[in-house]
Design a protein around this motif. Sequence first.
Motif, PDB file in Angstrom:
ATOM      1  N   GLY A 231       0.857  -1.267   0.208  1.00 39.85           N
ATOM      2  CA  GLY A 231       0.230   0.070   0.042  1.00 39.85           C
ATOM      3  C   GLY A 231       0.971   1.174   0.079  1.00 39.85           C
ATOM      4  O   GLY A 231       1.994   1.295  -0.416  1.00 39.85           O
ATOM      5  N   ASN A 232       0.370   2.375   0.439  1.00 38.68           N
ATOM      6  CA  ASN A 232       0.868   3.735   0.443  1.00 38.68           C
ATOM      7  C   ASN A 232       1.619   4.211   1.649  1.00 38.68           C
ATOM      8  O   ASN A 232       1.974   5.370   1.814  1.00 38.68           O
ATOM      9  CB  ASN A 232      -0.108   4.690  -0.001  1.00 38.68           C
ATOM     10  CG  ASN A 232      -1.055   4.847   1.186  1.00 38.68           C
ATOM     11  OD1 ASN A 232      -0.965   3.984   2.176  1.00 38.68           O
ATOM     12  ND2 ASN A 232      -1.986   6.062   1.000  1.00 38.68           N
ATOM     13  N   ARG A 233       2.302   2.845   2.337  1.00 35.94           N
ATOM     14  CA  ARG A 233       3.117   3.138   3.582  1.00 35.94           C
ATOM     15  C   ARG A 233       4.772   3.629   2.849  1.00 35.94           C
ATOM     16  O   ARG A 233       5.138   3.050   2.030  1.00 35.94           O
ATOM     17  CB  ARG A 233       3.262   2.167   4.300  1.00 35.94           C
ATOM     18  CG  ARG A 233       1.910   1.867   5.162  1.00 35.94           C
ATOM     19  CD  ARG A 233       2.010   0.652   6.166  1.00 35.94           C
ATOM     20  NE  ARG A 233       0.971   0.514   7.045  1.00 35.94           N
ATOM     21  CZ  ARG A 233       0.836  -0.524   7.906  1.00 35.94           C
ATOM     22  NH1 ARG A 233       1.836  -1.101   8.093  1.00 35.94           N
ATOM     23  NH2 ARG A 233      -0.304  -0.462   8.521  1.00 35.94           N
ATOM     24  N   GLY A 256       2.572   2.546 -12.719  1.00 34.19           N
ATOM     25  CA  GLY A 256       1.617   3.464 -12.214  1.00 34.19           C
ATOM     26  C   GLY A 256       2.085   3.808 -10.484  1.00 34.19           C
ATOM     27  O   GLY A 256       1.459   4.345  -9.861  1.00 34.19           O
ATOM     28  N   ILE A 257       3.115   3.328 -10.110  1.00 34.72           N
ATOM     29  CA  ILE A 257       3.833   3.507  -8.681  1.00 34.72           C
ATOM     30  C   ILE A 257       4.396   4.946  -8.581  1.00 34.72           C
ATOM     31  O   ILE A 257       5.483   5.045  -9.447  1.00 34.72           O
ATOM     32  CB  ILE A 257       4.669   2.471  -8.278  1.00 34.72           C
ATOM     33  CG1 ILE A 257       3.972   1.053  -8.243  1.00 34.72           C
ATOM     34  CG2 ILE A 257       5.078   2.694  -6.676  1.00 34.72           C
ATOM     35  CD1 ILE A 257       2.770   0.949  -7.345  1.00 34.72           C
ATOM     36  N   GLU A 360      -3.411  -4.415  -6.791  1.00 33.60           N
ATOM     37  CA  GLU A 360      -3.989  -3.345  -7.006  1.00 33.60           C
ATOM     38  C   GLU A 360      -3.312  -2.099  -6.735  1.00 33.60           C
ATOM     39  O   GLU A 360      -2.546  -2.072  -5.538  1.00 33.60           O
ATOM     40  CB  GLU A 360      -5.418  -3.459  -6.258  1.00 33.60           C
ATOM     41  CG  GLU A 360      -6.457  -4.442  -6.603  1.00 33.60           C
ATOM     42  CD  GLU A 360      -7.730  -4.043  -5.736  1.00 33.60           C
ATOM     43  OE1 GLU A 360      -7.688  -3.122  -4.950  1.00 33.60           O
ATOM     44  OE2 GLU A 360      -8.489  -5.233  -5.565  1.00 33.60           O
ATOM     45  N   LEU A 361      -3.229  -1.149  -7.568  1.00 28.54           N
ATOM     46  CA  LEU A 361      -2.385  -0.119  -7.386  1.00 28.54           C
ATOM     47  C   LEU A 361      -2.682   0.652  -5.978  1.00 28.54           C
ATOM     48  O   LEU A 361      -3.917   0.829  -5.770  1.00 28.54           O
ATOM     49  CB  LEU A 361      -2.565   0.914  -8.446  1.00 28.54           C
ATOM     50  CG  LEU A 361      -1.732   0.627  -9.671  1.00 28.54           C
ATOM     51  CD1 LEU A 361      -2.235   1.680 -10.743  1.00 28.54           C
ATOM     52  CD2 LEU A 361      -0.228   0.487  -9.324  1.00 28.54           C
ATOM     53  N   PRO A 362      -1.658   1.254  -5.036  1.00 31.97           N
ATOM     54  CA  PRO A 362      -2.098   1.873  -3.975  1.00 31.97           C
ATOM     55  C   PRO A 362      -2.650   3.102  -4.104  1.00 31.97           C
ATOM     56  O   PRO A 362      -2.441   3.696  -5.234  1.00 31.97           O
ATOM     57  CB  PRO A 362      -0.730   1.667  -3.089  1.00 31.97           C
ATOM     58  CG  PRO A 362       0.391   1.754  -4.404  1.00 31.97           C
ATOM     59  CD  PRO A 362      -0.386   0.877  -5.440  1.00 31.97           C
TER      60      PRO A 362
END
Length: 442
Positions: A231-233, A256-257, A360-362
């Motif tokens: 995730g976005n951590r 896409g990150i 799944e993208l974050p």
Amino acid sequence: MQNIKYAVSDILSNLKIDALNDMQLASIEANKSNNDVILLSATGSGKTLGFLLPILEQVDEANKLTQALIIVPSRELAIQIEHVFKQMGTGLKITCCYGGHLRETEENNLIQPPAVIVGTPGRLADHIRRGNITVDAIKMLVLDEFDKSLELGFQAEMSFIVESLKNLKKHMLTSATEAVEVPDFVRMKGEIKLNFLTGEEVAEERLTTKTVMSDGRDKLETLFRLICMIGNRSTIIFCNHRESVERTSEFLAEKGIINEFYHGAMEQQERDSALCKFRNGTCNVLVTTDLASRGLDIPNIRNIIHYHLPHTEDIYTHRNGRTARMDATGTTIIILSPDETLPEYVNEEVEQITLPEHAELPEKPKWTTLFIAAGKKDKVNKVDIVGFLGQKGELKKEDIGLIEVKDFFSFVAVRKTKAADALSLVKHEKIKGKKVRIDIAK
């Protein structure tokens, strides 16, 4: 601390620290009665204060020449030490010298000798050769992370610097590892060693170690799926080579990150921009070499990913030292290809991760970073920037995040949903009476 304007309590208040830790107290005491001290303590344990406070005890304010020199292996560590020293609020001058910084700016800062100079070996040696640094009154020398300076091949420059300091009375060496012997050119005599590395098992209790298996030798797809799972951590990805850093960063961006990369071949402004974006939440992923394994003050890093296996146990330890700092917890993840095995020094309990089948993208970061082509040398500070963006850009305080002001430029985090409108509004406005370039940071 009779030689300085502020007591320890005032300094700690300025730094927003409640109390000194055991290592810092031991260093202060040891330096009172010993001229040569080696301080061994884990990354993130507060070694900077461990040598700055003993320096302050022996600085004579009546002496207007430079009295202490601090040598560090990287420009980021030099900048961090300068920042801490200024925050202490003693009124004493410090100057920072490092490659990638305008030498003319440093020369101007050295015209009136600062009490303390901090810098990298090459640039400090250059200033000494040019006569820009007055060495006669320098009585205290600190080699911070001295093992890293040796590892990076700075022996010749360091030897020249030490040889140039004819009136040295005190040496302080710091390191986060015991592995390196002190070179003869340092000229230490009867040194006392303070070893606080035994507390590493406490950090291990806060650090969870995991592995993930890659299907092939190229780990990029595995890395992508791992980041999607995390995730976005806040996450640092360590690679062993600059080319790998850029290739990995580009691959993640294409998938896409949102990420930034960071290595030693970048220009200083590029490095500052990358670290600022990572610090302020514009991106949550930093791809880097081992340059970022020491000296960077970035709080709340949640994950360390070893994309490439570290070459040595020391490198592994320093990489992991970026997370689980102070009382926080963290996770270190080692990606293994089919022909790789865990190094012998990874002897803690290890959990194996099974990645989900569908990635799944974050969630995207909520901040973006603005570049402002004005800084300290233009008499611009954080208050000026907040006022300017509030009045001219119609931003509320909660729409403005972390601000970093450098010598000639500044970075400011702005809520992404408000950035375009704010940029449009400030396009033709002046800050501190001067028209400057303001744009999305590259």
